[in-house]
Design a protein around this motif. Structure first.
Motif, short mmCIF file in Angstrom:
data_model
loop_
_atom_site.label_atom_id
_atom_site.label_comp_id
_atom_site.label_asym_id
_atom_site.label_seq_id
_atom_site.Cartn_x
_atom_site.Cartn_y
_atom_site.Cartn_z
N THR A 175 63.50 26.04 33.56
CA THR A 175 64.31 24.81 33.62
C THR A 175 65.76 25.17 33.90
O THR A 175 66.40 24.59 34.78
CB THR A 175 64.24 24.07 32.26
OG1 THR A 175 62.88 23.94 31.87
CG2 THR A 175 64.88 22.71 32.35
N HIS A 176 66.26 26.15 33.14
CA HIS A 176 67.67 26.54 33.29
C HIS A 176 67.90 27.28 34.61
O HIS A 176 68.95 27.13 35.24
CB HIS A 176 68.10 27.40 32.11
CG HIS A 176 68.29 26.60 30.84
ND1 HIS A 176 69.32 25.73 30.65
CD2 HIS A 176 67.55 26.53 29.71
CE1 HIS A 176 69.23 25.15 29.46
NE2 HIS A 176 68.14 25.63 28.87
N GLU A 177 66.92 28.10 35.01
CA GLU A 177 67.10 28.86 36.26
C GLU A 177 67.20 27.92 37.46
O GLU A 177 68.06 28.10 38.34
CB GLU A 177 65.93 29.83 36.46
CG GLU A 177 66.10 31.09 35.61
CD GLU A 177 64.87 31.98 35.60
OE1 GLU A 177 64.98 33.10 35.09
OE2 GLU A 177 63.79 31.54 36.09
N ILE A 178 66.30 26.93 37.51
CA ILE A 178 66.35 25.99 38.63
C ILE A 178 67.65 25.19 38.59
O ILE A 178 68.33 25.01 39.60
CB ILE A 178 65.11 25.06 38.62
CG1 ILE A 178 63.86 25.88 39.00
CG2 ILE A 178 65.29 23.88 39.58
CD1 ILE A 178 62.55 25.13 38.95
N THR A 179 68.03 24.76 37.38
CA THR A 179 69.29 24.02 37.24
C THR A 179 70.46 24.88 37.71
O THR A 179 71.35 24.41 38.43
CB THR A 179 69.50 23.60 35.77
OG1 THR A 179 68.36 22.88 35.33
CG2 THR A 179 70.74 22.73 35.62
N ALA A 180 70.44 26.16 37.34
CA ALA A 180 71.53 27.07 37.74
C ALA A 180 71.61 27.15 39.27
O ALA A 180 72.71 27.14 39.84
CB ALA A 180 71.29 28.46 37.15
#
Ligand code: 5GP
Ligand code: MN
Length: 326
Positions: A175-180
């Protein structure tokens, strides 16, 4: 579970026209993921629309991006009808005729089970993925389409709404990687998207929420909290049902509440029930018992009875869920 995303991308690459179906009572994930995919498909030369038959909630209006269509009668056929963020005919009610326009049928979802009352030529469900928007992001990469600013905004909206701003237990490293990665898109501004979703509420809707919260009922030593939003309350404050988004989440901020429930009177003898669990109880089981479904900690069902009757049926099940930790 189901087909691989890479295979689905290859299937879609060979098609010319794709009609996309978010679920009824659309939310940020179903509409955001649908529009993101529609825009990506158009950018690689496909004909694509997001098929709707209800108004887009005002706080999600920026996720429309010229993609939605309400009438496909003038179109003969589409190569693919694709259900996004749900499965089964009862999640695309009112659009059955449009669904049949697709020569083949597909489903991309993140709910634990794929309903078998529809034949899908391909399907994929990733119950461990927080938002369908994450799956669509990876699909767009496989398709070789560019992540534009509009697509980034749609994916971000899908992720923040389905993870409760990264607070729910479904939030993962991915979730955080894609958001990043979205932050690499020129002009992407998370604050702008968040403000569009969360900072445009009317005073009336806040007061409506206040009335629901003032009348919460507690059971099982405060572990279960139930709120009821009736048509009378909506009329009193001049609000629409979709302005109730967030109330059940507010209920979950109460210390000691393990299971939260919001009963929404949609029509006479039709209630939609939102269920949430903090981190131990399983509310999907309760929703399934009443013909609905969803995730372990966020589920819902539709009941064809009054709010009072619904409450009577729900109370013992919610108490049991709150006492049975998983
Ligand atoms: P919400 O409370 O936000 O409307 O829904 C929470 C979750 O429960 C979502 O993942 C949604 O897909 C699921 N859900 C809500 N209502 C229904 C329903 O009537 N039937 C089914 N199968 N799932 C539902
Ligand atoms: Mn979703």
């Amino acid at each position: 579970m189901g087909d691989s995303l890479r295979n689905i991308a290859n299937t879609i690459k060979d098609l010319d026209s794709i009609l996309i179906f978010p679920h009824i009572n659309m939310d940020g994930d179903s509409l955001g993921a649908s529009t993101a995919l529609c825009l990506a498909l158009r950018s690689i030369g496909k004909k694509s629309y997001v098929m709707l038959d209800e108004e887009i909630p005002e706080n999600l209006d920026f996720l429309e991006c010229g993609c939605s269509i309400y009438d496909v009668d003038s179109y003969d056929r589409f190569d693919l009808s694709l259900q996004i963020d749900s499965s089964g005919m009862n999640r695309i009610l009112g659009r059955e005729a449009a669904w049949e326009k697709g020569k083949i049928k597909g489903c991309i979802d993140h709910h634990p089970t794929v309903k078998q009352d529809v034949y899908y030529d391909f399907y994929l469900t990733e119950p461990e993925t927080a938002a369908t928007g994450e799956i669509i992001y990876r699909l767009i990469k496989y398709l070789g389409a560019e992540i534009t600013l509009d697509i980034a905004n749609c994916i971000f909206a899908a992720i923040v709404t389905d993870t409760g701003n990264f607070q729910y237990s479904n939030t993962t490293r991915q979730t955080h990687e894609i958001t990043a990665e979205l932050y690499d898109i020129k002009d992407f501004n998370a604050k702008i998207v968040s403000a569009l979703i969360y900072e445009r509420r009317s005073k009336d809707s806040i007061m409506m929420e206040g009335e629901v919260l003032s009348n919460l009922e507690f059971f099982s030593e405060g572990k279960v909290a139930i709120g009821t939003l009736t048509q009378d309350i909506l009329t009193k404050y001049g609000c629409m049902m979709n302005e109730s988004e967030g109330i059940v989440q507010r209920i979950m901020t109460i210390e000691g509440v393990e299971v939260g429930c919001l009963i929404k009177e949609d029509d006479s003898n039709l209630v939609r029930v939102s269920l949430r669990a903090k981190h131990k109880a399983n509310v999907a089981v309760v929703a399934t018992k009443f013909g609905g479904g969803g995730h372990l900690r966020a589920a819902g069902c539709t009941m064809y009875i009054s709010p009072q009757e619904a409450k009577k049926h729900l109370i013992p099940e919610l108490i049991q869920a709150a006492e049975t930790y998983v």
